[in-house]
Scaffold this motif. Structure first.
Motif, short mmCIF file in Angstrom:
data_model
loop_
_atom_site.label_atom_id
_atom_site.label_comp_id
_atom_site.label_asym_id
_atom_site.label_seq_id
_atom_site.Cartn_x
_atom_site.Cartn_y
_atom_site.Cartn_z
N ALA A 169 -13.93 39.77 93.59
CA ALA A 169 -13.80 40.05 92.19
C ALA A 169 -12.92 41.42 92.19
N VAL A 170 -13.66 42.45 92.63
CA VAL A 170 -13.36 43.80 92.63
C VAL A 170 -11.97 44.10 93.29
N TYR A 171 -11.78 43.50 94.74
CA TYR A 171 -10.51 43.69 95.34
C TYR A 171 -9.22 42.81 94.50
N GLY A 172 -9.64 41.69 93.97
CA GLY A 172 -8.59 40.94 93.45
C GLY A 172 -8.13 41.50 91.91
N PHE A 173 -9.10 42.10 91.35
CA PHE A 173 -8.60 42.78 90.00
C PHE A 173 -7.97 44.04 90.45
N TRP A 174 -8.41 44.81 91.36
CA TRP A 174 -7.35 46.02 91.86
C TRP A 174 -6.14 45.58 92.29
N MET A 175 -6.00 44.48 92.97
CA MET A 175 -4.52 44.13 93.34
C MET A 175 -3.85 43.66 92.13
N ARG A 214 -1.79 41.57 82.46
CA ARG A 214 -3.28 41.38 82.89
C ARG A 214 -4.26 40.73 81.84
N ILE A 215 -3.97 41.53 80.94
CA ILE A 215 -5.00 40.45 79.82
C ILE A 215 -4.74 39.10 79.39
#
Length: 335
Positions: free
Chosen positions: A105-111, A121-122
């Motif tokens: 989740a963190v890596y996907g949101f960062w990408m 994004r929203i």
């Protein structure tokens, strides 16, 4: 300031003091450290001697000895490290699904943040969250979430009341899958535990897992350490079954059923006995009072034969039984 959460605690209970939580108990850590030291010495000596014996064929014995010692230490270090770190590896295994999900989740949101604008994004996040408005989607998403909850609740249950060996080692939770009524967990029992120990505490396990009931059975016919544990959260037999039988109560008999019964009776062979004829086993064709005739004496059963002799009053004589077309010997022969 409150104390930080330690990795190793000095007490044997679940909490070692105010503001601290035990993740790996001190006695468990000391036990694995002792076993790691023993494994290091054994592996280093065995591998070192073998390596020195082989190297002595090519080098000077002194050089071969030092080379064998170095090779033995290098080979024994990973083995001892894995044994000493096994309690930490086990905790990582317990939290591995959460670690993978959180990292993804963190890596996907960062990408996503690096490749899109705030508005896009929203919009993507709203599209991903929109299916959760439907009850069927929420129920489907709840099943893997409850699998993660069940893993941690089972670990808590085993730590509280099912430890049976002196080292306090917990069973290994292999994997968890959702079912239609709950979750199914495969366990690998350690020495000191058995299937009977788990089955004796099923009511406590159901309470600890927030479920209705729990069931445990052997998952392998050749290995008693592999156990399958079913967590039952809902009854799968409470659904409504639609049937037409209540609506048909009180309706007149179907004529097709009577026609089929008559056709079946007509196709069955008839058996004769005297002047009476019985077709098959259709009870509607059997009269309420049947009267058979006897061809041997020319009179009805229970009457007087010619000549005025009363057979019913003679000693040693038994009254004849009506056979109604049975076609076999008289039933009185078997009494």
């Amino acid at each position: 300031m409150p104390k930080s959460t330690p990795v190793v605690s000095g007490r044997r209970g679940g909490r070692s003091g105010r503001g601290t939580v035990t993740v790996i108990e001190d006695r468990v850590s000391r036990s694995y450290l002792r076993r790691a030291k023993i494994a290091f010495v054994v592996v280093a000596v065995v591998v070192g001697l073998l390596a020195a014996s082989i190297a002595a064929s090519y080098w000077h014995p002194v050089l071969a000895f030092f080379a064998g010692a170095v090779i033995g230490v290098v080979a024994a270090l990973p083995v001892a490290a894995v044994i000493a770190a096994w309690p930490v590896i086990r905790v990582i295994w317990w939290w591995l699904p959460e670690i993978i999900l959180f990292s993804g989740a963190v890596y996907g949101f960062w990408m996503l943040s690096a490749a899109t604008s705030v508005q896009l994004r929203i919009g993507i996040l709203m599209m991903l969250a929109a299916p959760m408005a439907f009850p069927q989607v929420r129920a489907w998403a709840k099943r893997p979430f409850m699998c993660l909850v069940t893993r941690h609740r089972l670990r808590t249950c085993f730590a509280e009341f099912i430890i049976s060996n002196n080292r306090g080692s917990l069973p290994l939770l292999l994997w968890t899958t959702p079912t239609k009524v709950g979750e199914r967990v495969w366990l690998w029992l350690r020495p000191g535990l058995s299937l009977a120990d788990v089955q004796a505490r099923l009511d406590h396990i159901a309470t600890g897992c927030w479920a209705a009931q729990a069931r445990a059975e052997a998952a392998s016919a050749t290995n008693a350490a592999l156990v399958r544990l079913d967590i039952i959260r809902r009854d799968g037999l409470t659904g409504t079954v639609v049937s037409e039988l209540p609506d048909r109560v009180g309706e007149p008999a179907d004529s097709t059923i009577d026609a089929a019964a008559d056709k079946t009776a007509a196709t069955q062979p008839a058996s004769t006995s005297g002047d009476n004829v019985v077709v098959g086993l259709n009870l509607r064709d059997v009269p309420e009072s049947a009267e058979t005739t006897s061809k041997t004496n020319g009179t009805k059963a229970g009457g007087k034969p010619p000549g005025g002799n009363d057979t019913g009053s003679q000693a040693g004589k038994e009254p004849a039984l009506n056979t109604y077309g049975v076609g076999g010997p008289d039933a009185a022969d078997w009494i």
